[in-house]
Design a protein around this motif. Structure first.
Motif, mmCIF file in Angstrom:
data_model
loop_
_atom_site.group_PDB
_atom_site.id
_atom_site.type_symbol
_atom_site.label_atom_id
_atom_site.label_comp_id
_atom_site.label_asym_id
_atom_site.label_seq_id
_atom_site.Cartn_x
_atom_site.Cartn_y
_atom_site.Cartn_z
ATOM 1 N N VAL A 134 0.847 -1.209 0.000
ATOM 2 C CA VAL A 134 0.000 0.000 0.000
ATOM 3 C C VAL A 134 0.875 1.249 0.000
ATOM 4 C CG1 VAL A 134 -1.667 1.336 1.332
ATOM 5 C CG2 VAL A 134 -1.960 -1.141 1.095
ATOM 6 N N LEU A 135 1.906 1.252 0.864
ATOM 7 C CA LEU A 135 2.787 2.420 0.959
ATOM 8 C C LEU A 135 3.552 2.629 -0.345
ATOM 9 C CD1 LEU A 135 3.936 4.640 2.768
ATOM 10 C CD2 LEU A 135 5.707 3.034 3.506
ATOM 11 N N LEU A 136 4.006 1.541 -0.945
ATOM 12 C CA LEU A 136 4.755 1.645 -2.188
ATOM 13 C C LEU A 136 3.890 2.239 -3.299
ATOM 14 C CD1 LEU A 136 7.477 1.016 -3.518
ATOM 15 C CD2 LEU A 136 6.541 -1.222 -4.168
ATOM 16 N N GLN A 137 2.651 1.813 -3.349
ATOM 17 C CA GLN A 137 1.754 2.335 -4.373
ATOM 18 C C GLN A 137 1.477 3.832 -4.158
ATOM 19 O OE1 GLN A 137 0.791 0.736 -7.078
ATOM 20 N NE2 GLN A 137 1.975 -1.046 -6.396
ATOM 21 N N ALA A 138 1.529 4.254 -2.883
ATOM 22 C CA ALA A 138 1.257 5.665 -2.590
ATOM 23 C C ALA A 138 2.492 6.542 -2.817
ATOM 24 C CB ALA A 138 0.772 5.814 -1.142
ATOM 25 N N VAL A 139 3.675 6.006 -2.465
ATOM 26 C CA VAL A 139 4.900 6.812 -2.496
ATOM 27 C C VAL A 139 5.590 6.735 -3.845
ATOM 28 C CG1 VAL A 139 7.202 7.099 -1.470
ATOM 29 C CG2 VAL A 139 5.225 6.609 -0.011
ATOM 30 N N LEU A 140 5.473 5.619 -4.533
ATOM 31 C CA LEU A 140 6.199 5.427 -5.781
ATOM 32 C C LEU A 140 5.930 6.521 -6.809
ATOM 33 C CD1 LEU A 140 8.256 3.411 -6.765
ATOM 34 C CD2 LEU A 140 6.423 2.131 -7.895
ATOM 35 N N PRO A 141 4.679 6.952 -6.989
ATOM 36 C CA PRO A 141 4.463 8.056 -7.949
ATOM 37 C C PRO A 141 5.215 9.327 -7.552
ATOM 38 C CG PRO A 141 2.388 6.949 -7.468
ATOM 39 C CD PRO A 141 3.392 6.404 -6.502
ATOM 40 N N ILE A 142 5.278 9.579 -6.224
ATOM 41 C CA ILE A 142 6.003 10.777 -5.764
ATOM 42 C C ILE A 142 7.488 10.643 -6.073
ATOM 43 C CG2 ILE A 142 6.559 12.198 -3.755
ATOM 44 C CD1 ILE A 142 3.948 11.337 -2.502
ATOM 45 N N VAL A 143 8.034 9.444 -5.841
ATOM 46 C CA VAL A 143 9.451 9.205 -6.130
ATOM 47 C C VAL A 143 9.736 9.409 -7.613
ATOM 48 C CG1 VAL A 143 11.296 7.481 -6.087
ATOM 49 C CG2 VAL A 143 9.696 7.639 -4.167
ATOM 50 N N TYR A 144 8.804 8.916 -8.464
ATOM 51 C CA TYR A 144 8.991 9.089 -9.900
ATOM 52 C C TYR A 144 8.932 10.573 -10.299
ATOM 53 C CZ TYR A 144 8.411 4.037 -10.506
ATOM 54 O OH TYR A 144 8.575 2.684 -10.455
ATOM 55 N N VAL A 145 8.160 11.343 -9.531
ATOM 56 C CA VAL A 145 7.955 12.759 -9.884
ATOM 57 C C VAL A 145 9.114 13.635 -9.386
ATOM 58 C CG1 VAL A 145 6.454 14.763 -9.444
ATOM 59 C CG2 VAL A 145 5.456 12.561 -10.018
ATOM 60 N N ILE A 146 9.905 13.136 -8.405
ATOM 61 C CA ILE A 146 10.983 13.955 -7.833
ATOM 62 C C ILE A 146 11.938 14.479 -8.904
ATOM 63 C CG2 ILE A 146 13.078 13.824 -6.414
ATOM 64 C CD1 ILE A 146 11.524 12.293 -4.347
ATOM 65 N N PRO A 147 12.398 13.664 -9.866
ATOM 66 C CA PRO A 147 13.261 14.240 -10.917
ATOM 67 C C PRO A 147 12.573 15.350 -11.704
ATOM 68 C CG PRO A 147 13.403 11.849 -10.925
ATOM 69 C CD PRO A 147 12.289 12.199 -10.001
ATOM 70 N N LEU A 148 11.270 15.172 -11.976
ATOM 71 C CA LEU A 148 10.548 16.233 -12.670
ATOM 72 C C LEU A 148 10.467 17.490 -11.812
ATOM 73 C CD1 LEU A 148 8.868 17.234 -15.050
ATOM 74 C CD2 LEU A 148 6.845 16.167 -13.980
ATOM 75 N N ILE A 149 10.223 17.260 -10.511
ATOM 76 C CA ILE A 149 10.200 18.408 -9.586
ATOM 77 C C ILE A 149 11.549 19.113 -9.590
ATOM 78 C CG2 ILE A 149 10.017 19.069 -7.155
ATOM 79 C CD1 ILE A 149 8.003 16.818 -6.788
ATOM 80 N N GLY A 150 12.648 18.298 -9.603
ATOM 81 C CA GLY A 150 13.985 18.886 -9.634
ATOM 82 C C GLY A 150 14.203 19.737 -10.871
ATOM 83 N N VAL A 151 13.745 19.259 -12.022
ATOM 84 C CA VAL A 151 13.904 20.028 -13.257
ATOM 85 C C VAL A 151 13.101 21.318 -13.194
ATOM 86 C CG1 VAL A 151 13.443 20.023 -15.737
ATOM 87 C CG2 VAL A 151 14.388 17.978 -14.649
ATOM 88 N N LEU A 152 11.856 21.224 -12.708
ATOM 89 C CA LEU A 152 11.019 22.426 -12.605
ATOM 90 C C LEU A 152 11.620 23.440 -11.636
ATOM 91 C CD1 LEU A 152 7.447 20.809 -12.555
ATOM 92 C CD2 LEU A 152 8.594 21.944 -14.474
ATOM 93 N N ILE A 153 12.146 22.931 -10.500
ATOM 94 C CA ILE A 153 12.780 23.828 -9.528
ATOM 95 C C ILE A 153 14.002 24.495 -10.148
ATOM 96 C CG2 ILE A 153 14.049 23.892 -7.341
ATOM 97 C CD1 ILE A 153 12.178 21.721 -6.306
#
Length: 437
Positions: A134-153
């Motif tokens: 359950v936790l992996l399904q909730a956190v995994l999308p956020i982990v995948y988005v972190i590089p995108l967040i880094g680029v946007l930042i």
């Protein structure tokens, strides 16, 4: 390390730390919530087994699930699942607990009703796997988005710092002789004070260099004449000495030209002291009446020698100003009036307060100036040609400069006495810092 790299590292570190902190809190919350769900499920299974028709069976039941169960009646094992031991899992009457059997750690629920003892157990590892899933399904999308967040930042920081990089590039590209203003074209209010301060500094530097260049050139020109005259006086005295005919006029001429050179030097020093860069911001409360009385007293010997009359019409007026500069200002005006108004002339000094300003007037009954001469009077080293008296041509320039330093105004006009009228308006309180020449 650049500001851009520092901000990027800090913000990404905060994002990652916040993500994992949220994951940890989610794990704890999921663990508690799923524990309740699984416990309720075991209770439901226990009640179902208890109320189901059950006969003694020597063969274990394959439930095709991770749950294990035992059904006992009066100490006799009626039925069990294939993953449950033959021995009693727990003798606890009612409630939850943990037990190890068959090489695993289990959480069980025990219930006794109507002499029927039902025990349902579930592997702890299954619960942990469910929570992790359950936790992996909730956190995994956020982990995948972190590089995108880094680029946007990165892009946001880069765009935000672009005006600062432009400002830095403009400053780096400036040569020692380039004092032109800088311009930040981006619409950012944060750099406006910096741009204003730097441009103000560049403007003052440019003005200072121009002043020094003009002053050095003009001073060299003005000093050349008295030096030449002194050489001539020296030659004449030498010739007279060799002829044994030194007369008083030789020494008088030498003294006169020496005084003239000394006056030029003193005025140049005074003008240099009153530049904005050297202007001391030691403002204090000055009694204008006392200051004017002191200036008149210091010049009274010259007034008596010229058989002149001087009057002062004022009251006690206090203003915030630099006392030394004001003394220099009025001393120059009084000396000019004494020098150029002539013998037996009349000099009048007055000061009057109007709301937040004071108007000081110095006028005389001399020959005054023409309108054309008044327009040029504030230029350095300018002297009216019709005057017999010689001077440095710096007096009114110094006066005008001091007035500017005090955020005031100065005006020349014809006096009702017949000579020159100098009107100076000074603020009672200091307005803003002097920023330009």
């Amino acid at each position: 390390m650049t500001i851009q790299r520092y901000l990027l590292i800090v913000i990404l570190s905060v994002v990652v730390l916040a993500t994992f902190s949220a994951a940890l809190q989610g794990f704890k919350a999921s663990n508690n919530k799923l524990t309740d769900v699984f416990d309720q499920e075991m209770q439901s299974i226990a009640y179902t087994l208890k109320n189901s028709p059950m006969a003694l069976s020597t063969e274990p039941v394959d439930t095709h699930s991770a749950f294990a169960f035992q059904i006992w009646q009066r100490g006799i094992l009626l039925s069990r699942s294939v993953n449950a031991p033959e021995s009693l899992i727990s003798s606890e009457v009612n409630g939850f607990g943990y037990k190890s059997f068959l090489g695993n750690r289990w959480r069980y629920y025990s219930m006794i009703e109507d002499e029927i003892h039902v025990i349902v157990a579930q592997p702890v590892s299954q619960r942990i796997e469910s929570i992790e899933e359950v936790l992996l399904q909730a956190v995994l999308p956020i982990v995948y988005v972190i590089p995108l967040i880094g680029v946007l930042i990165y892009l946001a920081i880069r765009k935000s710092l672009q005006p600062l990089r432009d400002l830095s590039a403009q400053v780096k590209q400036k040569h020692a002789s380039d004092l032109s203003p800088i311009a930040v074209h981006a619409n950012t209010s944060d750099l406006v004070p910096i741009e204003t301060t730097i441009n103000g500094l560049l403007t003052r530097l440019c003005a200072a260099f121009e002043r020094e260049k003009t002053l050095a050139s003009n001073a060299a020109h003005e000093l050349r004449t008295p030096i030449s005259v002194l050489k001539l006086n020296s030659h004449n005295i030498k010739v007279a000495f060799e002829a044994g005919d030194i007369q008083a006029h030789h020494l008088e001429e030498l003294e006169k030209n020496t005084d003239r050179m000394a006056h030029v030097i003193e005025q140049v020093i005074a003008l240099n002291r009153t530049t904005p860069e050297n202007f001391q911001a030691k403002k204090e409360q000055v009694n204008l009446e006392s200051l004017l009385q002191e200036v008149i007293a210091n010049n009274y010997t010259l007034i008596e020698e010229q058989q002149q009359s001087i009057s002062l019409n004022t009251e006690q007026i206090y203003l915030i100003a630099d006392k030394f500069s004001l003394e220099t200002l009025f001393d120059n005006l009084v000396k000019n009036a004494i020098k150029y108004s002539g013998i037996t002339s009349e000099i009048s000094i007055s000061a009057q307060r109007f709301d937040e300003s004071v108007v000081c007037v110095v006028e005389d009954s001399g020959c005054g100036m023409t309108d054309e001469q008044m327009e040029k009077a504030f230029q350095r080293f300018y002297r009216a040609k019709q005057h017999e008296q010689t001077g440095s041509g710096l007096g009114l320039s110094i006066v005008s400069h001091i007035v500017q330093l005090h955020q005031g105004q100065i005006a020349l006009s014809h006096s009702v006495l017949g000579g020159l009228k100098v009107a100076i308006t000074l603020p009672i309180k200091e307005k803003v810092a002097y920023g330009s020449n």
